[in-house]
Design a protein around this motif. Structure first.
Motif, PDB file in Angstrom:
ATOM      1  N   CYS A  98       0.855  -1.188   0.000  1.00 35.62           N
ATOM      2  CA  CYS A  98       0.000   0.000   0.000  1.00 35.62           C
ATOM      3  C   CYS A  98       0.890   1.238   0.000  1.00 35.62           C
ATOM      4  O   CYS A  98       1.205   1.779   1.073  1.00 35.62           O
ATOM      5  CB  CYS A  98      -0.924  -0.026   1.210  1.00 35.62           C
ATOM      6  SG  CYS A  98      -2.096   1.339   1.278  1.00 35.62           S
ATOM      7  N   VAL A 113      -0.924  -2.215  -5.980  1.00 33.16           N
ATOM      8  CA  VAL A 113      -2.134  -2.365  -5.164  1.00 33.16           C
ATOM      9  C   VAL A 113      -2.964  -3.551  -5.642  1.00 33.16           C
ATOM     10  O   VAL A 113      -3.466  -4.349  -4.832  1.00 33.16           O
ATOM     11  CB  VAL A 113      -2.948  -1.057  -5.205  1.00 33.16           C
ATOM     12  CG1 VAL A 113      -4.319  -1.252  -4.577  1.00 33.16           C
ATOM     13  CG2 VAL A 113      -2.203   0.051  -4.486  1.00 33.16           C
ATOM     14  N   LEU A 136      -5.696  -0.419   2.594  1.00 32.49           N
ATOM     15  CA  LEU A 136      -6.048  -0.465   1.174  1.00 32.49           C
ATOM     16  C   LEU A 136      -7.500  -0.050   0.960  1.00 32.49           C
ATOM     17  O   LEU A 136      -7.815   0.671   0.006  1.00 32.49           O
ATOM     18  CB  LEU A 136      -5.815  -1.872   0.628  1.00 32.49           C
ATOM     19  CG  LEU A 136      -4.356  -2.310   0.448  1.00 32.49           C
ATOM     20  CD1 LEU A 136      -4.286  -3.795   0.132  1.00 32.49           C
ATOM     21  CD2 LEU A 136      -3.690  -1.502  -0.651  1.00 32.49           C
ATOM     22  N   TYR A 140      -7.436   3.230  -1.182  1.00 31.68           N
ATOM     23  CA  TYR A 140      -7.630   2.856  -2.588  1.00 31.68           C
ATOM     24  C   TYR A 140      -9.039   2.285  -2.725  1.00 31.68           C
ATOM     25  O   TYR A 140      -9.244   1.078  -2.651  1.00 31.68           O
ATOM     26  CB  TYR A 140      -6.576   1.846  -3.044  1.00 31.68           C
ATOM     27  CG  TYR A 140      -5.178   2.420  -3.066  1.00 31.68           C
ATOM     28  CD1 TYR A 140      -4.687   3.067  -4.189  1.00 31.68           C
ATOM     29  CD2 TYR A 140      -4.361   2.331  -1.952  1.00 31.68           C
ATOM     30  CE1 TYR A 140      -3.411   3.607  -4.206  1.00 31.68           C
ATOM     31  CE2 TYR A 140      -3.080   2.874  -1.950  1.00 31.68           C
ATOM     32  CZ  TYR A 140      -2.620   3.499  -3.080  1.00 31.68           C
ATOM     33  OH  TYR A 140      -1.348   4.038  -3.092  1.00 31.68           O
TER      34      TYR A 140
END
Length: 1015
Positions: A98, A113, A136, A140
């Motif tokens: 990450c 990722v 994450l 993201y």
């Protein structure tokens, strides 16, 4: 080709170095920084560690990122996690999974990722990997992952879609995988199922909004896959969820969608229309529509006020703008929508919204053809004989309201309502309603008939509409409602009310959830809203010297201020001040723990850490490192025996705090995590004469605790007889010290086990006496008015099972625990007795005594040995070899030690009995008690397993011998014979154990007496 092979070999060599033991931290940092530097993801503060730059191409390195991630999760994190955390260097490892916020613009971040999700979820989850998933998911989101999956040049659409589908599967599987890995423990807040899925739903709406602005028509197919996945995991519930663990797409996003459909974003509405029209599965579309309709707030059923009419129209326009026009031209949407509308009992409030949805249009004109189709569908449902006969009253109200509202939406000059009066379906339906037995249902048909007749220019009046019972009030309200049409309402009423602050109360307006309120408020506002509790010093009520009173230094004092703890820590880290001995580095491998425990022989460097510091560091890290190495290669198996030797042979020469507890915890963890290597090694060492009483107790306790942990059983007994001090409480540390003084965990376990066995024997014997049985059945036990509060068992810290057992105890109990302990004891007893016989003719100090202080046959150690063996036997009661091997061998050992002397000093002769101290005699009685308790555990287990059949029929002499032995002991106690060491608690335990054995023998022989053969 040769160049490609050399690059591949270089990368594989680097990965292999990460998988093998790394000697120091500096080399580890060097190995980790090189690849990150090539990827452009190396944080600046770690650049000084890149002392060996790599000469690799970026494309070659990206192909091997999953291998780097796998090596880090399997080898680096379990070993170096603690060291990297202490040095604030764990973020370097996290960069491989990450990347931080400074790396968002790097094109390689997205690939890493995507690789991270698949790599983490393909392995068993740990605390570190769960933390990575939490980062994450927050950094993201799904919209960023879509951009990552569909970026790049020269990649076909099929490959992008495949990458996207893999990404969606991984993202949706995260909360379930985390919950399964934690096995009932609390998940991180961001990974709780409901909160995680609601966050994914919110970002899905953001993704759809971004794609609508780009006119990305090729993005419909990825969104269809995403929404289908959300339907499959239950993100579109049919009703509004009442639990936080239940996600809901529209509950999380509907207020945002409504704000964007106000007319300023026409592309956004068109994109939604295209999405709804593109679903290939009618079941998926049906689930989404049902959830959407269940998420909107219905209006009041029969309220004809302008506000309620405007609300109904606004909800209909929301459905029109979001789903699209409800017309027969879109056949699949039309069939699915009316399947949802007519299949459930939504209520009259929803019926008003559905009719407004049908009447909505871009030009403000009502589509009469669509209304005619709606009227036909509703009329078929309303006039169905099954519906009229079997539906509930609420269902009749809903369909009747839907029919009347549809008729009221036609223009006054429309011919469709007039022609409806002569429709065969309508006439049949009215007749079925009028013939219904329920007056409330009957009036639904009468009301529709009168309204249709009025629209057709006819006069029909059934009368009897006054009153409030039997549906009269509802009929009058519906008649007043259909005098106007909700589709013609003025929306300006809502805007005026929203602009007038006097009309909007604190509880009105759009509802917001607690999570939305929390997200909208800043941390500073939250801090200001929460009142801070005043700090009050806590007094323990105890002081070693209350006469000492502190004083405050005057402001003008010239004395320097004492340093704070934070300043002291900074001084310790300062290399210019700390010029003495070096600190002990934290071990990361089990071999390093063994080196710290063994110590260093010979002269030492003055700057080297002290032996006490090394020993303390080894003890502090031993248990944690042993448990962490479970399932990671063969390191634990290779070092288990050496660690067992090192831990068992330790002496507290430096008076370290918590020495015994830490050593016991480490040995127990070693037995539980590596039973096939550690348990036999500890048993073998136990029978050597070089160990003290404390070390032997630790070895036996470790075997018992490790076995209980493998069996998944509690280490502490279910209840204890520990009394709280009746007077003033001491400080917690001293109170616990004196409260547990003289108590051992294994004897307490044995007391609990023997008590349970005796209680079961009492219950079985009581049924044989009719008087006792009748009295027990007739007695009504009154609840105690004053009950004793039993404190929680106090045990050394760390003796709680930490994880799922590596192997079932029943699979290893016979081969690695019980039988090695019994067989090794017989060999040791034979050797000791032979040695005593060789020196029997000697006198004084030349005569060997096998039961001397600190030896295995010493009564104190021997009683603890039998208690440990009883715990192991009881824990292995479900082992397949229990009836044929464990039970008879353990019972034979108990009878032999209980009836025969283990040393010439125990043979009862006058010359050997003279001059025996009382402590020695007391310990002899404890051995007799422990052997009887072992016999009691074996007999109780046999009765529980098969009623004692195998033991009674195949080992009859042994059973009869146990009965004679227990009978003799019990009769002597009943006659008042003073047993050596008896009196007080020892005599009570001895008589209880003997009585318990007699009860078990009686229960066993009374059942199998006719089949037993006396030899």
């Amino acid at each position: 080709m040769a160049v490609d092979d050399s690059v591949h070999d270089m990368i594989r060599s680097l990965i292999d170095r990460l998988k093998h033991p790394i000697p120091d931290l500096s080399l580890l940092l060097t190995l980790l920084t090189g690849p990150l530097d090539i990827l452009g993801l190396l944080p600046p503060r770690f650049a000084r560690h890149n002392t060996q730059p790599l000469s690799l191409a970026l494309a070659d390195l990206l192909k091997h990122i999953p291998s780097f991630q796998d090596a880090i999760l399997e080898h680096i994190v379990p070993t170096w996690d603690g060291v990297l955390s202490e040095g604030d260097q764990l973020s370097l490892v996290e960069q491989y999974f990450c990347p931080d916020a400074f790396s968002f613009a790097n094109p390689n971040t997205g690939e890493i990722v995507l690789f991270a999700y698949s790599t983490i979820l393909s392995r068993p989850l740990t605390d570190f990997s769960i933390g990575l998933l939490a980062r994450l998911s927050s950094e993201y989101s799904i919209d960023k992952l879509y951009t990552i999956a569909h970026s790049g040049h020269g990649i076909s659409g099929a490959k992008r879609n495949a990458k996207w589908e893999d990404c969606v599967r991984d993202v949706m599987a995260v909360p379930t995988r985390v919950a399964n890995a934690l096995e009932g423990k609390k998940s991180p807040a961001t990974l709780e199922y409901g909160r995680y899925m609601n966050a994914v739903c919110a970002r899905c709406e953001c993704l759809l909004y971004d794609l609508s602005k780009k006119k990305a028509r090729d993005s419909i197919q990825p969104l269809l896959y995403l929404f289908t996945k959300l339907v499959n995991i239950g993100a579109f519930p049919a009703t509004q969820p009442v639990s936080r663990s239940q996600p809901s797409f529209f509950q999380s996003t509907l207020h945002i969608i409504e704000s964007r459909l106000d007319g300023s974003e026409p592309r956004y509405a068109e994109f939604w229309h295209t999405l709804f029209a593109s679903f290939g599965s009618s079941l998926t579309l049906q689930s989404i529509l049902t959830s959407l309709l269940g998420s909107i707030s219905p209006v009041r059923p029969t309220d004809p006020t302008p506000k309620e009419r405007a609300l109904a129209k606004s909800m209909g326009l929301l459905l029109f703008n979001l789903v699209g026009p409800l017309s027969p031209e879109q056949e699949e949407l039309w069939e699915t929508a009316f399947g949802v509308i007519l299949s459930r009992n939504w209520g009259e409030g929803y019926a008003r919204i559905f009719v407004c949805w049908v009447c909505a249009s871009h030009n403000g004109k009502v589509d009469e053809k669509a209304l005619e189709q709606v009227l036909d569908r509703v009329l078929d449902a309303w006039s169905s004989p099954e519906h009229v006969k079997h539906s509930l009253l609420s269902r009749h109200h809903y369909t009747t309201a839907l029919l009347l509202l549809t008729i009221a939406s036609f223009p006054p000059a429309a011919q469709t309502p007039k022609s409806l009066a002569i429709s065969p379906a309508f006439v049949t339906g009215v007749g079925a309603y009028i013939s219904h037995n329920d007056p409330s249902v009957r009036r639904c048909g009468m009301l529709v008939a009168e309204v249709i007749a009025q629209r057709a220019g006819k006069k029909l009046d059934f009368g009897d509409w006054d009153g409030e019972s039997e549906g009269r009030l509802w009929a009058r309200e519906m008649r007043a409602l259909i005098k106007g049409s909700d589709s013609n309402a003025d929306l300006g009423v809502l805007r005026e009310e929203a602009q007038d602050p006097l009309l909007v109360g604190p509880d009105q307006g759009a509802p917001t959830t607690a999570s939305e309120t929390q997200d909208q408020s800043s941390p500073q506002d939250a801090a200001n809203l929460v009142p801070r509790a005043p700090f009050a010093p806590i007094s323990t009520g105890y002081d070693s010297d209350d006469s000492l009173v502190g004083y405050a230094s005057p402001p003008s004092s010239s004395r320097s201020v004492s340093p704070t703890p934070a300043e002291l820590e900074e001084m310790e880290k300062d290399p210019t001040i700390n010029v003495g001995r070096r600190k002990v580095p934290r071990p990361v491998y089990l071999a390093q723990v063994g080196t710290l425990l063994r110590g260093t022989a010979g002269p030492q460097d003055p700057q080297e850490p002290h032996e006490a510091d090394k020993l303390e560091m080894g003890l502090n890290c031993a248990e944690e490192l042993i448990r962490r190495k479970v399932g990671y290669g063969t390191e634990l198996e290779e070092n288990a025996v050496n660690l067992a030797y090192g831990l068992l042979s330790l002496q507290n020469n430096f008076e370290l705090e918590g020495f015994e507890d830490k050593r016991l915890n480490a040995l127990s963890a070693l037995v539980a995590c590596g039973p096939r290597r550690a348990a036999p090694a500890i048993i073998e060492e136990y029978f050597k004469n070089q160990y003290s009483t404390s070390q032997r107790f630790t070895a036996l306790n470790a075997l018992a605790f490790g076995a209980r942990e493998l069996a998944g059983m509690p280490i502490a007994p279910s209840s204890q007889e520990l009394k709280a001090f009746p007077s003033k409480m001491l400080p917690p540390a001293l109170h616990q010290k004196y409260l547990t003084a003289g108590q051992e965990a294994v004897p307490m376990l044995m007391n609990s086990i023997s008590r349970q066995a005796i209680d079961r024997g009492k219950e079985a014997t009581a049924d044989k006496v009719p008087e006792y049985t009748r009295e027990r059945h007739l007695r009504v036990q009154q609840p105690r008015r004053i009950t004793e509060v039993v404190g929680k068992p106090v045990l050394p810290s760390g003796l709680v099972p930490q994880r799922k057992p590596v192997v079932k105890y029943t699979e290893v109990a016979t081969e690695y625990f019980i039988m090695p302990l019994i067989n090794r004891f017989w060999l040791f007893l034979r050797d000791e007795q032979s040695r005593e016989e060789r020196t029997a003719h000697q006198e004084g100090r030349f005569k060997y005594h096998g039961a001397g202080a600190g030896l295995v046959l010493n009564p104190s150690i021997l009683s603890h040995f039998f208690a440990t063996l009883a715990v192991l036997v009881h824990t292995a009661q479900n082992a397949p070899e229990w009836l044929s091997i464990i039970a008879p061998d353990s019972l034979e050992l108990a009878v032999t030690i209980g009836t025969r002397p283990v040393s010439h000093m125990d043979d009862g002769s006058p010359e050997n009995s003279a001059g025996q101290p009382e402590e020695r005699q007391r310990k002899e009685a404890s051995v007799l008690t422990a052997s009887l308790e072992l016999a009691l555990v074996v007999l109780d287990g046999c009765i529980e397993r098969d009623g004692g059949r195998v033991l009674a029929l195949e080992h009859t002499p042994l059973v009869l011998g146990v009965g004679e032995w227990a009978k003799t002991v019990f009769s002597l106690i009943e006659k008042g014979v003073k047993v050596p060491g008896g009196g007080g608690a020892h005599e009570v335990k001895l008589s209880r154990a003997a009585a318990g054995v007699l009860l078990k023998i009686d229960e066993l022989t009374s059942k199998w007496k006719r089949s037993m053969i006396e030899l």
